[in-house]
Design a protein around this motif. Structure first.
Motif, PDB file in Angstrom:
ATOM      1  N   THR A  40       0.668  -1.111   0.096  1.00 35.97           N
ATOM      2  CA  THR A  40       0.147  -0.028   0.041  1.00 35.97           C
ATOM      3  C   THR A  40       0.768   1.333   0.049  1.00 35.97           C
ATOM      4  OG1 THR A  40      -1.694  -1.012   1.215  1.00 35.97           O
ATOM      5  CG2 THR A  40      -1.885   1.233   1.226  1.00 35.97           C
ATOM      6  N   LYS A  41       2.039   1.236   0.756  1.00 34.64           N
ATOM      7  CA  LYS A  41       2.764   2.391   0.875  1.00 34.64           C
ATOM      8  C   LYS A  41       3.372   2.693  -0.389  1.00 34.64           C
ATOM      9  CE  LYS A  41       7.133   3.796   3.350  1.00 34.64           C
ATOM     10  NZ  LYS A  41       8.190   3.547   4.245  1.00 34.64           N
ATOM     11  N   THR A  42       3.869   1.486  -1.178  1.00 36.78           N
ATOM     12  CA  THR A  42       4.500   1.741  -2.218  1.00 36.78           C
ATOM     13  C   THR A  42       3.592   2.320  -3.663  1.00 36.78           C
ATOM     14  OG1 THR A  42       6.017  -0.036  -2.150  1.00 36.78           O
ATOM     15  CG2 THR A  42       5.514   0.589  -4.436  1.00 36.78           C
ATOM     16  N   GLU A  43       2.372   1.693  -3.425  1.00 39.69           N
ATOM     17  CA  GLU A  43       1.259   2.360  -4.391  1.00 39.69           C
ATOM     18  C   GLU A  43       1.091   3.750  -4.194  1.00 39.69           C
ATOM     19  OE1 GLU A  43      -2.146  -0.088  -3.882  1.00 39.69           O
ATOM     20  OE2 GLU A  43      -1.226  -1.851  -4.634  1.00 39.69           O
ATOM     21  N   LYS A  44       0.792   4.255  -2.862  1.00 40.43           N
ATOM     22  CA  LYS A  44       0.493   5.606  -2.687  1.00 40.43           C
ATOM     23  C   LYS A  44       1.743   6.419  -2.831  1.00 40.43           C
ATOM     24  CE  LYS A  44      -3.114   5.027   0.967  1.00 40.43           C
ATOM     25  NZ  LYS A  44      -3.814   5.697   2.031  1.00 40.43           N
ATOM     26  N   GLN A  45       2.870   6.074  -2.819  1.00 42.65           N
ATOM     27  CA  GLN A  45       4.004   6.813  -3.110  1.00 42.65           C
ATOM     28  C   GLN A  45       4.311   7.143  -4.499  1.00 42.65           C
ATOM     29  OE1 GLN A  45       7.201   4.332  -1.281  1.00 42.65           O
ATOM     30  NE2 GLN A  45       7.227   5.849   0.595  1.00 42.65           N
ATOM     31  N   LYS A  46       3.422   6.114  -5.399  1.00 42.46           N
ATOM     32  CA  LYS A  46       3.554   6.276  -6.748  1.00 42.46           C
ATOM     33  C   LYS A  46       2.611   7.426  -7.183  1.00 42.46           C
ATOM     34  CE  LYS A  46       5.341   1.536  -7.856  1.00 42.46           C
ATOM     35  NZ  LYS A  46       4.777   0.389  -8.599  1.00 42.46           N
ATOM     36  N   LYS A  47       1.634   7.715  -6.668  1.00 45.96           N
ATOM     37  CA  LYS A  47       0.679   8.727  -6.956  1.00 45.96           C
ATOM     38  C   LYS A  47       1.165  10.163  -6.985  1.00 45.96           C
ATOM     39  CE  LYS A  47      -3.953   6.270  -5.871  1.00 45.96           C
ATOM     40  NZ  LYS A  47      -4.901   6.437  -5.184  1.00 45.96           N
ATOM     41  N   ASP A  48       0.656  10.813  -8.093  1.00 41.36           N
ATOM     42  CA  ASP A  48       0.925  12.017  -8.059  1.00 41.36           C
ATOM     43  C   ASP A  48      -0.256  13.017  -7.535  1.00 41.36           C
ATOM     44  OD1 ASP A  48       1.627  14.850  -8.439  1.00 41.36           O
ATOM     45  OD2 ASP A  48       1.728  14.563 -10.813  1.00 41.36           O
ATOM     46  N   LEU A  49      -0.431  13.328  -6.429  1.00 37.56           N
ATOM     47  CA  LEU A  49      -1.785  14.018  -5.977  1.00 37.56           C
ATOM     48  C   LEU A  49      -1.449  15.685  -6.184  1.00 37.56           C
ATOM     49  CD1 LEU A  49      -1.883  11.858  -2.705  1.00 37.56           C
ATOM     50  CD2 LEU A  49      -3.137  11.710  -4.923  1.00 37.56           C
ATOM     51  N   SER A  50      -0.442  16.124  -6.568  1.00 36.95           N
ATOM     52  CA  SER A  50      -0.495  17.490  -6.596  1.00 36.95           C
ATOM     53  C   SER A  50      -1.621  18.341  -7.415  1.00 36.95           C
ATOM     54  CB  SER A  50       1.098  17.998  -7.412  1.00 36.95           C
ATOM     55  OG  SER A  50       1.021  17.482  -8.591  1.00 36.95           O
ATOM     56  N   GLN A  51      -2.216  17.528  -8.198  1.00 37.66           N
ATOM     57  CA  GLN A  51      -3.547  18.306  -8.798  1.00 37.66           C
ATOM     58  C   GLN A  51      -4.755  18.334  -8.138  1.00 37.66           C
ATOM     59  OE1 GLN A  51      -4.566  15.904 -12.202  1.00 37.66           O
ATOM     60  NE2 GLN A  51      -3.490  14.270 -11.481  1.00 37.66           N
ATOM     61  N   PHE A  52      -4.467  17.727  -7.081  1.00 36.95           N
ATOM     62  CA  PHE A  52      -5.915  17.651  -6.374  1.00 36.95           C
ATOM     63  C   PHE A  52      -6.013  18.712  -5.282  1.00 36.95           C
ATOM     64  CE2 PHE A  52      -5.275  13.535  -7.983  1.00 36.95           C
ATOM     65  CZ  PHE A  52      -6.429  13.265  -8.926  1.00 36.95           C
TER      66      PHE A  52
END
Length: 230
Positions: A40-52
């Motif tokens: 889960t940690k790896t999946e979340k780290q891959k996400k780019d959340l800057s646009q939200f």
């Protein structure tokens, strides 16, 4: 607004001998939890959340609140953590035992083109009891208090207007005790708390408190859910 208000009813959870605390029962279980947490940690780290955009809420055990917001259409990610207090870098042990002024809270990343801040406030009030002071379900203490955070005057007005609407409609028999606080700082909780409900389906608290709470929310607001959440 009126339709949403009509759907909001006081939530009542029977007092249980369990609370928002958990430890693996054995080494094998601990290894499984760690393995899933790392994924889960790896999946979340891959996400780019800057646009939200981000929004912050506290309404009891963050395991429950995270799962509820993650079921909402337009919400991209939800992080469990701590906010509302003055101590720096709080730990779960400190917060959960009431050793800080923080509350268990969530950081919600959302797309404002899909879901509005007002709808997130609706989710907040529609998924917990805002009239119980320093308590939510079986969890007691200021760390489980109800807080709606705002980052600007517009968000503050939305929250206050929503509370006023609930009070005028007499949705709850008791006074709303939710704190309306300016957001200052959010501290992410330890990795094993992220997606806790999803990764720990066998946990007693998850089965008896978190899942029923999520299901009640889904029944009240099916129009707000992601397709996969139905």
């Amino acid at each position: 607004m009126k339709i949403m208000l009509q759907k909001l009813m006081p939530l009542a959870l029977a007092l249980l001998t369990i609370s928002c605390h958990s430890k693996p029962k054995n080494d094998k279980m601990a290894e499984t939890v760690v393995s899933k947490t790392e994924e889960t940690k790896t999946e979340k780290q891959k996400k780019d959340l800057s646009q939200f955009e981000t929004a912050y809420f506290a309404s009891g055990c963050f395991w429950c609140v995270e799962a509820i917001y993650e079921s909402v259409e337009g919400v991209e990610e939800v992080i469990s953590g701590y906010s509302g207090g003055k101590e720096k870098n709080p730990t779960y042990k400190q917060v959960s035992y009431g050793k800080t002024t923080h509350a268990e809270a969530v950081e919600v990343y959302y797309d404002p083109k899909v879901v509005s801040f007002e709808t997130l406030v609706t989710v907040f009030f529609g998924s917990h009891d805002p009239t119980t002071l320093n308590r939510q379900g079986p969890d007691r203490g200021a760390q489980y208090r109800s807080i709606a955070f705002y980052k600007n005057d517009s968000e503050k007005q939305i929250i206050e207007a929503f509370i006023k609407g609930l009070e005028e409609a007499e949705v709850y028999p008791s006074k709303i005790v939710t704190q309306v606080k300016r957001f200052k700082k959010f501290y992410k909780a330890e990795d094993y708390h992220q997606d806790y409900e999803k990764l720990n389906p066998g946990n007693r608290y998850v089965q008896q408190v978190s899942v029923p709470r999520l299901n009640r929310f889904k029944e009240r607001f099916p129009q707000l859910l992601k397709k996969e959440a139905h």
